[in-house]
Design an enzyme around this catalytic site. Sequence first.
Site, PDB file in Angstrom:
ATOM      1  N   HIS A  79       9.922   6.489  10.325  1.00  0.00           N
ATOM      2  CA  HIS A  79       8.560   7.025  10.412  1.00  0.00           C
ATOM      3  C   HIS A  79       7.988   6.910  11.821  1.00  0.00           C
ATOM      4  O   HIS A  79       7.008   7.567  12.152  1.00  0.00           O
ATOM      5  CB  HIS A  79       7.640   6.361   9.377  1.00  0.00           C
ATOM      6  CG  HIS A  79       7.222   4.963   9.688  1.00  0.00           C
ATOM      7  ND1 HIS A  79       7.725   3.867   9.039  1.00  0.00           N
ATOM      8  CD2 HIS A  79       6.340   4.469  10.587  1.00  0.00           C
ATOM      9  CE1 HIS A  79       7.176   2.764   9.506  1.00  0.00           C
ATOM     10  NE2 HIS A  79       6.321   3.105  10.457  1.00  0.00           N
TER      11      HIS A  79
ATOM     12  N   ASP B 247      14.085   4.339   5.749  1.00  0.00           N
ATOM     13  CA  ASP B 247      13.116   4.274   6.837  1.00  0.00           C
ATOM     14  C   ASP B 247      13.702   3.633   8.092  1.00  0.00           C
ATOM     15  O   ASP B 247      13.085   2.765   8.717  1.00  0.00           O
ATOM     16  CB  ASP B 247      11.849   3.542   6.413  1.00  0.00           C
ATOM     17  CG  ASP B 247      10.652   3.901   7.317  1.00  0.00           C
ATOM     18  OD1 ASP B 247      10.848   4.680   8.274  1.00  0.00           O
ATOM     19  OD2 ASP B 247       9.543   3.409   7.067  1.00  0.00           O
TER      20      ASP B 247
ATOM     21  N   SER C 185       5.626  -1.347  13.944  1.00  0.00           N
ATOM     22  CA  SER C 185       6.745  -0.725  13.230  1.00  0.00           C
ATOM     23  C   SER C 185       7.972  -0.619  14.115  1.00  0.00           C
ATOM     24  O   SER C 185       7.896  -0.156  15.245  1.00  0.00           O
ATOM     25  CB  SER C 185       6.364   0.683  12.777  1.00  0.00           C
ATOM     26  OG  SER C 185       5.326   0.653  11.857  1.00  0.00           O
TER      27      SER C 185
END
Length: 350
Positions: A88, A119, A202
């Site tokens: 992402h 992911d 992230s």
Amino acid sequence: MNASRTRAVTVTASLAAALIVAGCSSPGSGDSGESTTQAAPMAKGDLQDGYQQVIKDVLPSVVQIDASDSLGSGVVYDDKGHIVTNAHVVGKEKNFKVTTATGEQTLGAKLVAAYPEQDLAVIKLDNVPSGLKAAKFGDSEKAEVGQIVLAMGSPLGLSSSVTQGIVSATGRTVSEGRTGGATGATIANMVQTSAAINPGNSGGALVNLDSEVIGIPTLAATDPDMGDSAAPGIGFAIPSTMVKTVADQIIKDGKVTDSGRAALGITGRTVLGDDYKPAGVAVVEARKGGGAADAGIEAGDIITKVGDADITTITSLSEVLAGEKPGDKAKVTYTRDGADKTADVTLGEI
């Protein structure tokens, strides 16, 4: 509680980036009051020195990734310039700007491949600078609740930031949403941490006191009762064992060739019951040669259980399957024309 990803500085939901640090021993209970008083500052100094050594070892391997409409973190995977991050973070971009921990140089990078189902993604630097340091990836299966962790990344664009917490739980299965660029992935065996996680973390590093990366920060819990704002101290990281499995395949073959993830071999959708609440997963397609089709499940059937687990939504089905392996057998309960039926399904692979 829901889980939301930390994708960019503009995203309000936060993401987990944690690092596991080995626990330190405490003074012996047999010590006198005087010796205990003297030992406490030494223990504190040892712990501080341990933190600083881990940061010195690992932070040079953590980078900031600019994907034009998002900002995230990444971890140098090898000396050839491969960097692992979240799918992402890269989104649909193919080219990226990567800033090293020193912030002294911005490097170009290109996408090797993304694997949204877990992911994860790998990008590669166009030119590998001298002295690029690959991180050491450890065994996330050895993570234990209570271990101290450090989270390294670029929260809110603040590169080379470090936070500290503990491993709060292991073996969590968490599902992402599908809004704002999230992949909708259901990920098993995640490491839960209390380390502070914010947007931009992230893809960063979750590291232990042995300076080993044991996870990639990906999700933070949100509280629906507070407008889906981040729930403090509840973040999740993809385990390093899965990171290595996916990254090695992408680097070798340019894609994931063996996901290790179980599947029924169907396309499905959530259906509502008479009370307008989720009541199962309707089979839109049972793919020929898939486990469900081979077991006699057809389009129009509604799956309500896998084993002893109730299935009410497509997410709950994904979460159950995340805990299974290809080749396992699962008892699937479904309804057809109002009648309950069961089938023993040999699970395939995503």
